[in-house]
Design a protein around this motif. Sequence first.
Motif, mmCIF file in Angstrom:
data_model
loop_
_atom_site.group_PDB
_atom_site.id
_atom_site.type_symbol
_atom_site.label_atom_id
_atom_site.label_comp_id
_atom_site.label_asym_id
_atom_site.label_seq_id
_atom_site.Cartn_x
_atom_site.Cartn_y
_atom_site.Cartn_z
ATOM 1 N N UNK A 110 21.877 10.167 -25.927
ATOM 2 C CA UNK A 110 22.461 9.100 -25.117
ATOM 3 C C UNK A 110 21.697 8.938 -23.810
ATOM 4 N N UNK A 111 21.324 10.058 -23.169
ATOM 5 C CA UNK A 111 20.552 9.970 -21.930
ATOM 6 C C UNK A 111 19.176 9.371 -22.178
ATOM 7 N N UNK A 112 18.571 9.686 -23.314
ATOM 8 C CA UNK A 112 17.232 9.179 -23.614
ATOM 9 C C UNK A 112 17.240 7.674 -23.857
ATOM 10 N N UNK A 113 18.319 7.146 -24.431
ATOM 11 C CA UNK A 113 18.387 5.723 -24.747
ATOM 12 C C UNK A 113 19.118 4.916 -23.689
ATOM 13 N N UNK A 114 19.626 5.557 -22.656
ATOM 14 C CA UNK A 114 20.400 4.862 -21.630
ATOM 15 C C UNK A 114 19.502 3.923 -20.836
ATOM 16 N N UNK A 115 19.937 2.690 -20.725
ATOM 17 C CA UNK A 115 19.223 1.704 -19.923
ATOM 18 C C UNK A 115 19.994 1.541 -18.627
ATOM 19 N N UNK A 116 19.383 1.930 -17.543
ATOM 20 C CA UNK A 116 20.051 1.875 -16.257
ATOM 21 C C UNK A 116 19.539 0.727 -15.424
ATOM 22 N N UNK A 139 18.294 -0.228 -5.075
ATOM 23 C CA UNK A 139 19.031 0.896 -4.486
ATOM 24 C C UNK A 139 19.804 1.628 -5.577
ATOM 25 N N UNK A 140 20.417 0.857 -6.467
ATOM 26 C CA UNK A 140 21.179 1.474 -7.555
ATOM 27 C C UNK A 140 20.269 2.288 -8.465
ATOM 28 N N UNK A 141 19.063 1.794 -8.700
ATOM 29 C CA UNK A 141 18.110 2.524 -9.532
ATOM 30 C C UNK A 141 17.654 3.816 -8.884
ATOM 31 N N UNK A 142 17.414 3.776 -7.579
ATOM 32 C CA UNK A 142 17.021 4.985 -6.873
ATOM 33 C C UNK A 142 18.138 6.018 -6.877
ATOM 34 N N UNK A 167 20.510 6.248 -9.096
ATOM 35 C CA UNK A 167 20.631 6.749 -10.469
ATOM 36 C C UNK A 167 19.561 7.798 -10.754
ATOM 37 N N UNK A 168 18.367 7.587 -10.205
ATOM 38 C CA UNK A 168 17.305 8.578 -10.375
ATOM 39 C C UNK A 168 17.638 9.895 -9.706
ATOM 40 N N UNK A 169 18.230 9.832 -8.521
ATOM 41 C CA UNK A 169 18.646 11.050 -7.827
ATOM 42 C C UNK A 169 19.745 11.749 -8.617
ATOM 43 N N UNK A 170 20.691 10.970 -9.154
ATOM 44 C CA UNK A 170 21.768 11.554 -9.961
ATOM 45 C C UNK A 170 21.200 12.227 -11.214
ATOM 46 N N UNK A 171 20.248 11.573 -11.875
ATOM 47 C CA UNK A 171 19.638 12.169 -13.065
ATOM 48 C C UNK A 171 18.894 13.451 -12.715
ATOM 49 N N UNK A 172 18.191 13.448 -11.580
ATOM 50 C CA UNK A 172 17.481 14.658 -11.149
ATOM 51 C C UNK A 172 18.465 15.786 -10.869
ATOM 52 N N UNK A 173 19.569 15.465 -10.185
ATOM 53 C CA UNK A 173 20.564 16.496 -9.871
ATOM 54 C C UNK A 173 21.214 17.034 -11.138
ATOM 55 N N UNK A 174 21.515 16.159 -12.089
ATOM 56 C CA UNK A 174 22.094 16.623 -13.354
ATOM 57 C C UNK A 174 21.122 17.521 -14.106
ATOM 58 N N UNK A 175 19.858 17.142 -14.126
ATOM 59 C CA UNK A 175 18.854 17.957 -14.807
ATOM 60 C C UNK A 175 18.668 19.302 -14.112
ATOM 61 N N UNK A 176 18.670 19.294 -12.782
ATOM 62 C CA UNK A 176 18.506 20.545 -12.041
ATOM 63 C C UNK A 176 19.698 21.467 -12.269
ATOM 64 N N UNK A 177 20.896 20.901 -12.396
ATOM 65 C CA UNK A 177 22.074 21.733 -12.644
ATOM 66 C C UNK A 177 22.076 22.330 -14.040
#
Length: 115
Positions: free
Chosen positions: A51-57, A63-66, A68-78
């Motif tokens: 789902x994450x691989x196919x998610x279109x954000x 601003x929303x894209x940036x 979302x990128x920070x959120x994805x980085x934080x989720x991956x780091x966790x």
Amino acid sequence: MSASKGPGGGVSGTSGSGADEPAGPPGRFADDLIGLDPDDPEARAFAAHLDRMEHVGPAAFTVEGQLAGVRDFADSANRADGTRRLAAIVLVTLVLLGTGFVIFEVLEVVLSTAL
């Protein structure tokens, strides 16, 4: 992936639609999860990964894209372990130190010119 052509020529993604087909896992990634237990935590993690691989954000240059990128980085780091988690912590620390230094320098210039 779930809208790919199946062996019968139709769109597969509706598991168990034929009379002689066994009922497969329901959902968006039914074709990718055939043979896996839908209640297995690893299978659920795999479906979440798909789902994450196919998610279109949102677009990356908004601003929303940036954010979302920070959120994805934080989720991956966790989710990371070992050296990857350490690398994420070091990266975040360096970014925060650089940001703090720039803010300090700007405040120093502003206050020295104002007085």
